[in-house]
Design an enzyme around this catalytic site. Structure first.
Site, PDB file in Angstrom:
ATOM      1  N   GLN A 235       0.825  -1.202   0.000  1.00  0.00           N
ATOM      2  CA  GLN A 235       0.000   0.000   0.000  1.00  0.00           C
ATOM      3  C   GLN A 235       0.861   1.255   0.000  1.00  0.00           C
ATOM      4  OE1 GLN A 235      -3.580  -0.659   2.834  1.00  0.00           O
ATOM      5  NE2 GLN A 235      -2.041  -2.137   3.486  1.00  0.00           N
ATOM      6  N   ILE A 237       3.553   4.047  -1.349  1.00  0.00           N
ATOM      7  CA  ILE A 237       3.845   4.668  -2.636  1.00  0.00           C
ATOM      8  C   ILE A 237       5.314   5.040  -2.764  1.00  0.00           C
ATOM      9  CG2 ILE A 237       1.501   5.575  -2.828  1.00  0.00           C
ATOM     10  CD1 ILE A 237       2.674   8.335  -2.038  1.00  0.00           C
ATOM     11  N   HIS A 256      -1.557   1.380  -4.417  1.00  0.00           N
ATOM     12  CA  HIS A 256      -1.882   2.797  -4.565  1.00  0.00           C
ATOM     13  C   HIS A 256      -0.893   3.513  -5.476  1.00  0.00           C
ATOM     14  CE1 HIS A 256      -3.745   2.150  -0.354  1.00  0.00           C
ATOM     15  NE2 HIS A 256      -4.615   1.874  -1.302  1.00  0.00           N
ATOM     16  N   CYS A 264       1.337   9.122 -17.777  1.00  0.00           N
ATOM     17  CA  CYS A 264       0.324  10.152 -18.008  1.00  0.00           C
ATOM     18  C   CYS A 264      -0.955   9.774 -17.267  1.00  0.00           C
ATOM     19  CB  CYS A 264       0.045  10.298 -19.504  1.00  0.00           C
ATOM     20  SG  CYS A 264      -1.272  11.468 -19.899  1.00  0.00           S
ATOM     21  N   CYS A 267      -3.897   9.298 -20.425  1.00  0.00           N
ATOM     22  CA  CYS A 267      -3.835   8.179 -21.371  1.00  0.00           C
ATOM     23  C   CYS A 267      -3.025   7.001 -20.840  1.00  0.00           C
ATOM     24  CB  CYS A 267      -3.268   8.652 -22.708  1.00  0.00           C
ATOM     25  SG  CYS A 267      -1.505   9.055 -22.682  1.00  0.00           S
ATOM     26  N   CYS A 284       2.966  14.902 -21.972  1.00  0.00           N
ATOM     27  CA  CYS A 284       2.884  13.521 -22.440  1.00  0.00           C
ATOM     28  C   CYS A 284       3.093  13.475 -23.951  1.00  0.00           C
ATOM     29  CB  CYS A 284       1.523  12.929 -22.075  1.00  0.00           C
ATOM     30  SG  CYS A 284       1.282  11.257 -22.685  1.00  0.00           S
ATOM     31  N   GLY A 325       2.773  -4.385   9.134  1.00  0.00           N
ATOM     32  CA  GLY A 325       2.852  -2.941   9.299  1.00  0.00           C
ATOM     33  C   GLY A 325       1.697  -2.169   8.711  1.00  0.00           C
ATOM     34  N   THR A 326       0.483  -2.677   8.805  1.00  0.00           N
ATOM     35  CA  THR A 326      -0.673  -1.986   8.241  1.00  0.00           C
ATOM     36  C   THR A 326      -1.825  -1.976   9.233  1.00  0.00           C
ATOM     37  OG1 THR A 326      -2.345  -2.050   6.487  1.00  0.00           O
ATOM     38  CG2 THR A 326      -1.340  -4.138   7.095  1.00  0.00           C
ATOM     39  N   ASN A 350       2.706  -6.759  13.516  1.00  0.00           N
ATOM     40  CA  ASN A 350       2.202  -5.404  13.697  1.00  0.00           C
ATOM     41  C   ASN A 350       2.372  -4.950  15.138  1.00  0.00           C
ATOM     42  OD1 ASN A 350       0.946  -3.634  11.670  1.00  0.00           O
ATOM     43  ND2 ASN A 350      -0.670  -3.371  13.175  1.00  0.00           N
TER      44      ASN A 350
END
Length: 419
Positions: A235, A237, A256, A264, A267, A284, A325-326, A350
């Site tokens: 999850q 980024i 995510h 882009c 598109c 783009c 870890g979530t 966790n």
């Protein structure tokens, strides 16, 4: 399923949008969020897809502690000076006080060693063929990745909207709600606030300013050493998994999106990440619009198609789901918890008990759920040690975050003394 058989944060708040991909779905459980899990890394969720029916039938039988290899205990490693392990019955809410822990430390250490030994045995056994990892912000926290949501110091709280390249109205809206800077509608109208807000994060990712953690390396070794990693669903980024050269890109699903790739927004044409970083604001080449950005999912954006495709393919044959870890508060990523077969074991690594509303059972009579209470890096280092992979880890010690280097060096020194 028997582990060794041959058959192989306190009020509930539910915010749910419609079933399309333009709405976020978030479930806040009794456990609450840890500071790490409150970061942007796992704050973006979208609509949930229907559960695919598993090919496996029936319910697992109750685990026998001796035959299953996992006793009805969880364990907790605290960050005190002595790193004392505290073993607790899974039905209890609190560890014993420090005096009792000291008196029973030898007994607790024996239980801890047994738990890890047996989990390591299961990982190596032919009964465990397919491992899926669902990871959250706790996997990356030791890398020093910027925190977006912490009060007073997070990026949202320190954002100066008046400095963004935006109209007066856009600045006013972002000042009132900083998350609008990461909103898809805002980005398509004016991409500059998002790119300016993320500029340091984007360039830091390109420069490898933050390093993959022990938890990342453990997942990498599940592939390189065991060959049993079916998929890492992260999850986060931050793109730190890209630093794990032994982890093929096709083994990773960025639920995510990722700060380490560019495309882009309109598109979806991919763009070379280094070229994007050289310009930050890029047009783009495929559609001619100024909508190139990291592939992170914006608020009100759609989930990557890859997530839906891969979960349908992966979950049916999963033998072990490692939840690491979530907070398990964001859908549809948290749906993995109940979409796996009933014969699949779940290992929760966790700082707190999560996922009760999703069916995870922390009682002493739990059939298939194992709780390892502690920080992801410390727990993963313990498993790496039990699996005999410390030498492989020592070979890349300089590639770890500073806090992880200290943990590993201490463990290596302990091993040298004991040998």
């Amino acid at each position: 399923m028997k582990f060794g058989s041959s058959d192989e944060h306190d009020k509930t708040d539910v915010r749910k949008g419609s079933d399309d991909n333009d709405n976020n779905v978030s479930i806040k459980e009794k456990e609450g969020n840890s500071a790490a899990d409150a970061s942007l890394n796992e704050s973006i969720g979208t609509s949930e897809i229907p559960q695919k029916t598993s090919k496996r039938k029936g319910q697992p039988t109750k685990l026998d502690p001796e035959k299953a290899g996992i006793p009805g205990f969880s364990y907790s490693r605290h960050d005190d000076e002595d790193s004392n392990a505290c073993i607790q019955n899974i039905s209890n809410d609190h560890c014993e006080d420090s005096e009792e822990e000291e008196d029973e430390s030898e007994h607790q250490a024996a239980i801890l060693a047994s738990l890890l030994d047996k989990m390591a045995d299961f990982l190596r056994s032919p009964l465990c063929k397919s491992i899926i990892v669902l990871a959250g912000a706790g996997m990356s926290v030791s890398s020093g990745i910027p925190d977006f949501r912490s009060a007073g110091v997070g990026l949202y709280d320190t954002l100066q909207a008046e400095l963004l390249t935006a109209s007066e109205l856009e600045r006013q809206l972002i000042a009132e709600d900083p998350t609008l800077a990461l909103d898809k509608g805002m980005f398509l109208r004016n991409p500059l606030p998002m790119l300016e807000l993320k500029r340091d994060f984007i360039l830091g990712t390109q420069e490898s300013r933050w390093k993959a953690t022990l938890a990342h390396r453990f997942v990498e070794m599940l592939h390189t050493k065991l060959g049993k990693l079916t998929r890492l669903y992260t999850q986060n980024i931050d793109g730190l998994e890209l630093q794990c050269k032994g982890l093929p890109k096709e083994k990773v699903v960025n639920v995510h999106g990722s700060m380490g790739r560019a495309a882009c927004e309109l598109c979806e044409a991919e763009v070379d990440f280094d070229e994007f970083c050289a310009k930050i604001r890029s047009v783009c080449e495929a559609c001619g619009r100024p909508t190139v950005k990291p592939t992170i999912v914006l608020f009100r954006g759609s989930m990557p198609k890859e997530f839906h495709d891969k979960t349908a393919e992966d979950l049916i044959d999963c033998d072990l789901l490692i939840i690491m870890g979530t907070s398990l508060t964001v859908s549809p990523a948290n749906s993995l918890v109940y979409r796996i077969p009933p014969t699949c074991l779940r290992l929760v690594i966790n700082n707190q008990r999560v996922g009760r509303m999703l069916g995870i059972d922390y009682s002493e009579s739990s059939i298939r759920d194992v709780f390892a209470h502690g920080h992801s890096d410390a727990m993963c280092l313990d498993l790496i040690d039990k699996l005999g992979w410390l030498d492989d880890l020592a070979a890349i010690i300089e590639e770890l975050p500073e806090s992880n280097v200290s943990l590993l060096r201490k463990r290596l020194a302990q091993k040298a003394i004991s040998s």
